[in-house]
Design a protein around this motif. Structure first.
Motif, short mmCIF file in Angstrom:
data_model
loop_
_atom_site.label_atom_id
_atom_site.label_comp_id
_atom_site.label_asym_id
_atom_site.label_seq_id
_atom_site.Cartn_x
_atom_site.Cartn_y
_atom_site.Cartn_z
N GLU A 54 -1.38 0.29 -6.40
CA GLU A 54 -2.83 0.38 -6.22
C GLU A 54 -3.45 -0.86 -6.86
O GLU A 54 -3.20 -1.15 -8.03
CB GLU A 54 -3.34 1.66 -6.89
N ASP A 61 0.84 -1.19 0.00
CA ASP A 61 0.00 0.00 0.00
C ASP A 61 0.88 1.25 0.00
O ASP A 61 1.81 1.37 0.78
CB ASP A 61 -0.90 -0.01 1.24
N ASP A 87 -10.64 -2.00 2.20
CA ASP A 87 -9.35 -1.59 2.75
C ASP A 87 -8.74 -0.54 1.81
O ASP A 87 -9.36 0.46 1.52
CB ASP A 87 -8.44 -2.80 2.95
N SER A 88 -7.54 -0.80 1.30
CA SER A 88 -6.91 0.19 0.42
C SER A 88 -6.98 -0.24 -1.04
O SER A 88 -6.20 0.23 -1.87
CB SER A 88 -5.45 0.39 0.83
N GLU A 106 -15.05 -0.36 -2.50
CA GLU A 106 -13.83 -0.10 -1.74
C GLU A 106 -13.67 -1.20 -0.69
O GLU A 106 -14.62 -1.54 0.01
CB GLU A 106 -13.93 1.26 -1.04
#
Length: 388
Positions: free
Chosen positions: A35, A31, A63-64, A61
């Motif tokens: 991406e 992260d 988490d990241s 979405e």
């Protein structure tokens, strides 16, 4: 750098095991550098119901990362091509060689010119190990020949999680060694179990098997070994039943075991429970036919539980660090010998061993170099694509 990940199962699923953990840990540890846009199915392995927390066929979405949970009516070449073309990414990342929907169909779309040219990384996830190829061998060999004839795998980058897997890929396929990049699967950053919980050693010797119930994970071998053990012990089995016929054959072995070998099937477990479960056992008995990494081995060692596994994983020479043993499956007598050795250890000796395992495992489980290699994998694929 944006990576489009195509994988058969992902969070909140857990029944498919390793590949889910691999992608989850990659998302967590990379992260800020990468991406991840992840495309997967809308239900867990073997389930007919959609995850209650997701909206199928819409980007969400998590988490990241961003995740697209596809419903089965979208499992066709045209739909996969549209999803890929609509996404703005730098690298396409496939996580199986033999998965029909999330690897083969995107590759067919690529071969037919239905998707835009792009760097492509394929991670076989241990599918070319000797043990894996022995299962449904004729079908796999036929597919490999057809895929080569059709040119599905030209101009791609291969991820091997170890030198052992690189050799497996070269033995199975006619590919350029220079197209293979070694990047180990990443474990979790830290254990979920505190140090105070890590030494729950009981008077009875307790062994555990924790994995999917399938021929690849080789539970019947474990039961066959236990049928020849003379010491009393408890053997608990955790994991989803992936192959019902295989499980029925295992039940026959369980019924035939001596009465002093107590076996319990404890069902599937949520990943959040795995480390805590391992902390209750003296030995993780996992005679797998092959692992490209083996997240469960890392989790077991990280909480101090020694491992008895096959020599078909990257976790080799465990005895050098007193972490357990990795043995050839051809030598059942060696497995019996090691289990007897553990069964005859005193409670104090097993407690001391657990502390040593937890201390010594850290250097094997955690590595900044492995994180850097995972980032470099995608940079390598982009460079190869540009230089074609």
């Amino acid at each position: 750098m944006r990576v489009y990940v195509s994988v058969a199962f992902y969070l909140p699923g857990f029944k498919a095991g390793g590949p889910i953990k691999t992608i989850q840990n990659m998302v967590t540890q990379l992260d800020g550098d990468l991406e991840f846009w992840i495309v997967t199915r809308d239900r867990d392995l073997g389930d007919t119901e959609v995850y209650p927390s997701v909206q199928p066929n819409e980007w969400m979405e998590l988490d990241s990362s961003k995740v697209l949970y596809l419903s089965p009516d979208h499992f066709n070449v045209k739909s996969f091509a549209k999803v890929i073309n609509d996404a703005n990414f730098d690298v396409l990342y496939l996580n199986s060689f033999f998965d029909v929907n999330f690897s083969i169909k995107p590759l067919i779309a690529r071969r037919l010119g239905l998707i835009k040219p792009c760097p492509l990384v394929l991670a076989p996830r241990g599918e070319f190990s000797k043990g894996a190829l022995a299962l449904k061998a004729f079908k796999k060999k036929l597919y490999i020949n057809l895929a080569n004839w059709f040119g599905l795998y030209t101009n791609i980058t291969w991820q091997a999680s170890s030198e052992l897997e690189k050799i497996d890929i070269l033995n199975a396929l006619n590919v350029d060694p220079a197209s293979i990049f070694i990047a180990k699967d990443l474990p979790e950053k830290k254990s979920r179990v505190s140090n105070d919980q890590n030494n729950q050693v009981l008077s009875e010797v307790r062994l555990v098997f924790l994995s999917r119930i399938s021929p690849m994970k080789n539970l019947n071998f474990a039961l066959r070994v236990l049928s020849n053990v003379k010491s009393s012990l408890i053997f608990d089995i955790y994991g989803p039943i992936e192959d019902e016929n295989y499980w029925q054959s295992c039940l026959k072995w369980i019924d035939a075991l001596p009465k002093y070998i107590k076996v319990n099937y404890c069902g599937a477990v949520n990943p959040a429970q795995v480390s805590h479960i391992f902390s209750h056992y003296d030995l993780f008995f996992f005679p797998t036919r092959g692992e490209n990494y083996g997240h469960v081995i890392a989790e077991s060692l990280s909480v101090g539980t020694p491992v008895l596994t096959s020599d078909q994983t990257p976790w080799l020479n465990l005895s050098d660090d007193n972490l357990g043993w990795d043995l050839p499956l051809e030598s059942e007598s060696l497995f019996i010998e090691k289990i007897e050795q553990v069964a005859n250890m005193s409670r104090d000796a097993r407690s001391i061993w657990r502390k040593q395992v937890m201390e010594r495992a850290s250097s094997r489980v955690n590595s900044d170099a492995d994180v850097a290699d995972n980032k470099a994998l995608f940079e390598f694929a982009i460079k190869r694509f540009k230089n074609k």
